[in-house]
Design a protein around this motif. Structure first.
Motif, PDB file in Angstrom:
ATOM      1  N   CYS A 211     -87.806 -39.875  58.374  1.00 12.56           N
ATOM      2  CA  CYS A 211     -86.428 -39.889  58.882  1.00 12.56           C
ATOM      3  C   CYS A 211     -85.840 -41.292  58.799  1.00 12.56           C
ATOM      4  O   CYS A 211     -84.679 -41.469  58.392  1.00 12.56           O
ATOM      5  CB  CYS A 211     -86.392 -39.382  60.326  1.00 12.56           C
ATOM      6  SG  CYS A 211     -86.626 -37.602  60.503  1.00 12.56           S
TER       7      CYS A 211
ATOM      8  N   ARG B  20     -85.005 -41.966  55.428  1.00 15.62           N
ATOM      9  CA  ARG B  20     -84.034 -40.968  54.967  1.00 15.62           C
ATOM     10  C   ARG B  20     -84.528 -40.244  53.713  1.00 15.62           C
ATOM     11  O   ARG B  20     -83.768 -39.933  52.793  1.00 15.62           O
ATOM     12  CB  ARG B  20     -82.673 -41.617  54.743  1.00 15.62           C
ATOM     13  CG  ARG B  20     -82.000 -41.944  56.078  1.00 15.62           C
ATOM     14  CD  ARG B  20     -80.805 -42.840  55.970  1.00 15.62           C
ATOM     15  NE  ARG B  20     -79.691 -42.210  55.287  1.00 15.62           N
ATOM     16  CZ  ARG B  20     -78.449 -42.719  55.261  1.00 15.62           C
ATOM     17  NH1 ARG B  20     -78.210 -43.853  55.899  1.00 15.62           N
ATOM     18  NH2 ARG B  20     -77.488 -42.118  54.614  1.00 15.62           N
TER      19      ARG B  20
ATOM     20  N   THR C 157     -85.071 -37.182  53.016  1.00 14.89           N
ATOM     21  CA  THR C 157     -84.743 -35.906  53.642  1.00 14.89           C
ATOM     22  C   THR C 157     -85.423 -34.700  52.989  1.00 14.89           C
ATOM     23  O   THR C 157     -85.846 -33.776  53.686  1.00 14.89           O
ATOM     24  CB  THR C 157     -83.221 -35.706  53.646  1.00 14.89           C
ATOM     25  OG1 THR C 157     -82.705 -35.948  52.324  1.00 14.89           O
ATOM     26  CG2 THR C 157     -82.561 -36.679  54.606  1.00 14.89           C
TER      27      THR C 157
ATOM     28  N   LEU D 299     -80.490 -35.860  58.036  1.00 13.82           N
ATOM     29  CA  LEU D 299     -79.782 -35.025  57.070  1.00 13.82           C
ATOM     30  C   LEU D 299     -78.270 -35.210  57.199  1.00 13.82           C
ATOM     31  O   LEU D 299     -77.544 -35.255  56.201  1.00 13.82           O
ATOM     32  CB  LEU D 299     -80.166 -33.552  57.272  1.00 13.82           C
ATOM     33  CG  LEU D 299     -81.601 -33.189  56.878  1.00 13.82           C
ATOM     34  CD1 LEU D 299     -82.012 -31.862  57.490  1.00 13.82           C
ATOM     35  CD2 LEU D 299     -81.737 -33.116  55.353  1.00 13.82           C
TER      36      LEU D 299
END
Length: 341
Positions: free
Chosen positions: A215, A218, A220, A250
């Motif tokens: 996370c 990122r 995702t 997200l």
């Protein structure tokens, strides 16, 4: 080749009166010499008190550098005896600096694994945490062994058995967090996926470390895949805040449809999705101007008894009206009014 280690079978009684000289030791060199003497006489329970006597809490591999002169098998046997002698010690945190120094020494040696795993396991089971440098040293040692793919994750972990220790999930989880700390996420995922082959079943901590790091980076697509694997294959329920963090990542990438698809997948496995996750989801829909989708998400929230924050629900209704979706806006407003009553 496996060899049997002689473990101490009963708690060793000791008292501070046995080591009066420890209070008189102040220099690093003197402590190192005293530790060497304690090892030679197998008076291992003196070591924590010797280290504590230093004016500064050294967490230095040099405290045990004399062990390098020992034959490989003899060195392993001595360290094992030290670790086993600390098992009955109370408070359990008393040998913390010793654990840290031993672990640093071993990780910087020419053959750090699997002995470092044994020291790490004993450290964690005592309720202590290694110093932060350990993440870098452990990940380096692991990656060096894994370089070229000559040894699998399971093979390296199972080497602990050759020195009389059983691999466990806690030790593997620390390895995973170490790999995440140095941004080796692909290898961290590989450890999580394969550690079960060594009898170490991944748990929420295993997946949580990887998901949190992904996370932050990122990544995702990868994190959604890991979440799905966690709930479907491992059968582990997401901990509080975990899905919210994933949806936020997200949302930052403007991948709202992917977020909705993930939430639907989690719910299809009968795992709960908390209010905060939906709130972030609705806000994300508004940001990318998916107003109809935002309205539908609000309706789904109300089905679960959730009511969006006032600014969010007002914005949803206003945006629906602005694009001519009067009917959906009225349905949303009516549902919210029913819940508030």
């Amino acid at each position: 080749m496996a060899f049997r280690l002689t473990h101490l079978r009963k708690p060793l009684a000791y008292s501070r009166s046995r080591i009066p000289f420890s209070r008189q030791v102040s220099s690093f060199e003197a402590v190192e010499k005293a530790i060497k003497c304690a090892v030679e006489t197998k008076e291992y329970l003196q070591i924590p008190h010797l280290v504590v006597s230093l004016k500064e809490p050294y967490q230095n591999s040099k405290l045990f550098s004399f062990l390098s002169a020992f034959h490989h098998h003899h060195r392993i046997r001595v360290i094992d005896e030290i670790l086993q002698s600390f098992v009955p010690v109370r408070p359990r945190s008393l040998p913390k600096i010793v654990y840290s120094s031993l672990l640093t020494y071993c990780l910087q040696s020419s053959d750090p694994l699997p002995l470092s795993f044994a020291i790490l396991q004993r450290t964690l089971r005592s309720g202590c945490l290694p110093n932060t440098q350990t993440h870098l040293l452990l990940s380096d040692a692991w990656l060096e062994r894994r370089r070229g793919g000559s040894q699998s994750v399971v093979e390296i972990i199972n080497e602990m058995k050759l020195i009389g220790y059983s691999p466990d999930t806690g030790t593997c989880n620390y390895l995973v967090s170490s790999l995440c700390a140095v941004d080796k996420l692909d290898e961290a995922v590989r450890v999580v996926e394969e550690m079960g082959g060594a009898g170490c079943i991944p748990d929420i901590e295993s997946y949580g470390a990887v998901i949190n790091s992904m996370c932050l980076a990122r990544k995702t697509s990868d994190v959604v895949k890991i979440v799905k694997e966690m709930v479907s294959k491992a059968g582990i329920s997401p901990r509080k805040g975990m899905l919210t963090k994933v949806v936020a990542a997200l949302r930052a990438n403007r991948e709202i449809w992917k977020a909705i698809e993930m939430i639907e997948f989690v719910e299809s496995r009968d795992y709960p999705v908390e209010f905060e996750t939906y709130e972030v989801l609705v806000e994300g829909c508004l940001e990318v101007r998916e107003y109809i989708l935002a309205g539908k998400m609000v309706m789904r929230m109300t089905d679960k008894g959730f009511i969006p924050y006032i600014k969010v629900r007002q914005k949803v209704v206003e945006r629906l009206i602005s694009i001519g979706e009067w009917k959906l806006a009225c349905i949303v407003r009516q549902r919210l009014a029913e819940l508030k009553s």
